[in-house]
Design a protein around this motif. Structure first.
Motif, PDB file in Angstrom:
ATOM      1  N   ARG A  49      35.008  25.815  44.704  1.00 34.32           N
ATOM      2  CA  ARG A  49      34.526  25.971  43.324  1.00 34.32           C
ATOM      3  C   ARG A  49      33.721  27.257  43.173  1.00 34.32           C
ATOM      4  N   ILE A  50      32.903  27.578  44.177  1.00 31.82           N
ATOM      5  CA  ILE A  50      32.082  28.795  44.149  1.00 31.82           C
ATOM      6  C   ILE A  50      32.977  30.028  44.198  1.00 31.82           C
ATOM      7  N   VAL A  51      33.956  30.021  45.079  1.00 35.02           N
ATOM      8  CA  VAL A  51      34.877  31.158  45.185  1.00 35.02           C
ATOM      9  C   VAL A  51      35.667  31.313  43.888  1.00 35.02           C
ATOM     10  N   TRP A  52      36.140  30.202  43.314  1.00 32.38           N
ATOM     11  CA  TRP A  52      36.889  30.264  42.055  1.00 32.38           C
ATOM     12  C   TRP A  52      36.034  30.891  40.962  1.00 32.38           C
ATOM     13  N   ALA A  53      34.785  30.478  40.863  1.00 29.47           N
ATOM     14  CA  ALA A  53      33.887  31.034  39.850  1.00 29.47           C
ATOM     15  C   ALA A  53      33.684  32.527  40.073  1.00 29.47           C
ATOM     16  N   ALA A  54      33.517  32.934  41.326  1.00 29.63           N
ATOM     17  CA  ALA A  54      33.321  34.352  41.631  1.00 29.63           C
ATOM     18  C   ALA A  54      34.573  35.164  41.305  1.00 29.63           C
ATOM     19  N   GLU A  55      35.734  34.611  41.617  1.00 30.46           N
ATOM     20  CA  GLU A  55      36.986  35.316  41.354  1.00 30.46           C
ATOM     21  C   GLU A  55      37.230  35.510  39.866  1.00 30.46           C
ATOM     22  N   THR A  56      36.710  34.607  39.056  1.00 26.98           N
ATOM     23  CA  THR A  56      36.900  34.706  37.610  1.00 26.98           C
ATOM     24  C   THR A  56      35.671  35.299  36.915  1.00 26.98           C
ATOM     25  N   ASP A  57      34.743  35.849  37.706  1.00 25.24           N
ATOM     26  CA  ASP A  57      33.506  36.442  37.177  1.00 25.24           C
ATOM     27  C   ASP A  57      32.748  35.485  36.264  1.00 25.24           C
ATOM     28  N   PRO A  59      29.554  33.082  36.215  1.00 22.15           N
ATOM     29  CA  PRO A  59      28.366  32.656  36.959  1.00 22.15           C
ATOM     30  C   PRO A  59      28.365  31.137  37.139  1.00 22.15           C
ATOM     31  N   LEU A  60      27.940  30.692  38.299  1.00 20.96           N
ATOM     32  CA  LEU A  60      27.925  29.261  38.600  1.00 20.96           C
ATOM     33  C   LEU A  60      26.547  28.878  39.110  1.00 20.96           C
ATOM     34  N   SER A  61      25.821  28.131  38.319  1.00 19.06           N
ATOM     35  CA  SER A  61      24.491  27.689  38.740  1.00 19.06           C
ATOM     36  C   SER A  61      24.626  26.442  39.602  1.00 19.06           C
ATOM     37  N   PRO A  62      23.615  26.126  40.391  1.00 21.90           N
ATOM     38  CA  PRO A  62      23.659  24.880  41.162  1.00 21.90           C
ATOM     39  C   PRO A  62      23.861  23.643  40.275  1.00 21.90           C
ATOM     40  N   ALA A  63      23.265  23.632  39.089  1.00 18.69           N
ATOM     41  CA  ALA A  63      23.446  22.481  38.187  1.00 18.69           C
ATOM     42  C   ALA A  63      24.905  22.354  37.744  1.00 18.69           C
ATOM     43  N   GLN A  64      25.529  23.486  37.424  1.00 19.38           N
ATOM     44  CA  GLN A  64      26.945  23.454  37.027  1.00 19.38           C
ATOM     45  C   GLN A  64      27.810  22.988  38.197  1.00 19.38           C
ATOM     46  N   LEU A  65      27.524  23.510  39.400  1.00 15.53           N
ATOM     47  CA  LEU A  65      28.281  23.096  40.578  1.00 15.53           C
ATOM     48  C   LEU A  65      28.100  21.603  40.819  1.00 15.53           C
ATOM     49  N   SER A  66      26.890  21.129  40.675  1.00 20.57           N
ATOM     50  CA  SER A  66      26.594  19.712  40.871  1.00 20.57           C
ATOM     51  C   SER A  66      27.467  18.848  39.972  1.00 20.57           C
ATOM     52  N   PRO A 105      30.190  33.893  46.867  1.00 23.06           N
ATOM     53  CA  PRO A 105      30.510  34.243  48.243  1.00 23.06           C
ATOM     54  C   PRO A 105      29.736  35.495  48.630  1.00 23.06           C
ATOM     55  N   PRO A 106      29.546  35.759  49.921  1.00 22.04           N
ATOM     56  CA  PRO A 106      28.826  36.965  50.335  1.00 22.04           C
ATOM     57  C   PRO A 106      29.504  38.213  49.816  1.00 22.04           C
TER      58      PRO A 106
END
Length: 145
Positions: A49-57, A59-66, A105-106
Motif C-alpha cells: 500500500r505504501i509503495v502504491w501510494a508513492a508510485e502514484t504520488d 501522500p499516505l498518512s499512518p491513519a490512512q494506511l491504518s 519507500p526509501p
C-alpha cells in the motif's frame, strides 16, 4: 434487490467470478511479496500500500494506511516502526506531529528489473515458501485477449 433472494443474470454471475479471480490473484501476489521480502503477510500488505501510494504520488498518512489495511492506529504504528527499522520505508518528520508523517519507500535509486530479480545469494538464504507456478498470471478472464 436482495442478492441473496434474487436470481442473478449471467452477466452478474460473470462479474462475481471475475472479482473472485482478482481477489485470489491479489492474495497470492501479497503472499509472494511477503515470502520474497521475508516479511509477514500483514507487513508486506502494508508495504505494498505504501509503495502504491508513492508510485502514484499520493501522500499516505499512518491513519490512512491504518484504514486501508484494517488495523488499529497502535498496531499500524508498531508495523511502521518495524518497516522503518528494517529500512523498507522512511517517514518524514516535517509535519507538526509525528503521527501525521507520511510514509514512503526509501529515497534511493532503484534498478527496477534488478529489484525483482533476487541475487543467487539471497535465493539460497531465503527461498520462497512456494515457487510461482508458470500459470499464475492474471486469470484469462481479466486479459483483453
Amino acid at each position: 434487490m436482495d442478492p441473496l433472494t434474487s436470481d442473478w443474470t449471467p452477466d452478474q454471475i460473470e462479474v462475481m467470478h471475475r472479482l473472485r479471480d482478482w481477489a485470489v490473484v491479489f492474495i497470492e501476489l501479497n503472499q509472494y511479496l511477503a515470502s520474497w521480502t521475508g516479511l509477514s503477510s500483514s507487513d508486506a500488505f502494508a508495504l505494498s500500500r505504501i509503495v502504491w501510494a508513492a508510485e502514484t504520488d499520493t501522500p499516505l498518512s499512518p491513519a490512512q494506511l491504518s484504514r486501508q489495511i484494517g488495523m488499529t492506529s497502535g498496531a499500524t504504528t508498531v508495523l511502521l516502526n518495524r518497516l522503518e527499522t528494517a529500512g523498507h520505508i522512511h517517514r518524514s518528520r516535517e509535519t507538526a506531529t509525528a503521527g501525521a508523517s507520511p510514509c514512503a519507500p526509501p529515497r534511493r535509486p532503484v534498478n527496477r528489473p534488478a529489484a525483482f530479480s533476487p541475487s543467487p545469494a539471497s535465493r539460497s538464504r531465503r527461498p520462497c515458501a512456494r515457487p510461482i507456478p508458470a500459470n499464475s498470471a492474471v486469470p484469462r478472464s481479466f486479459s483483453h485477449a
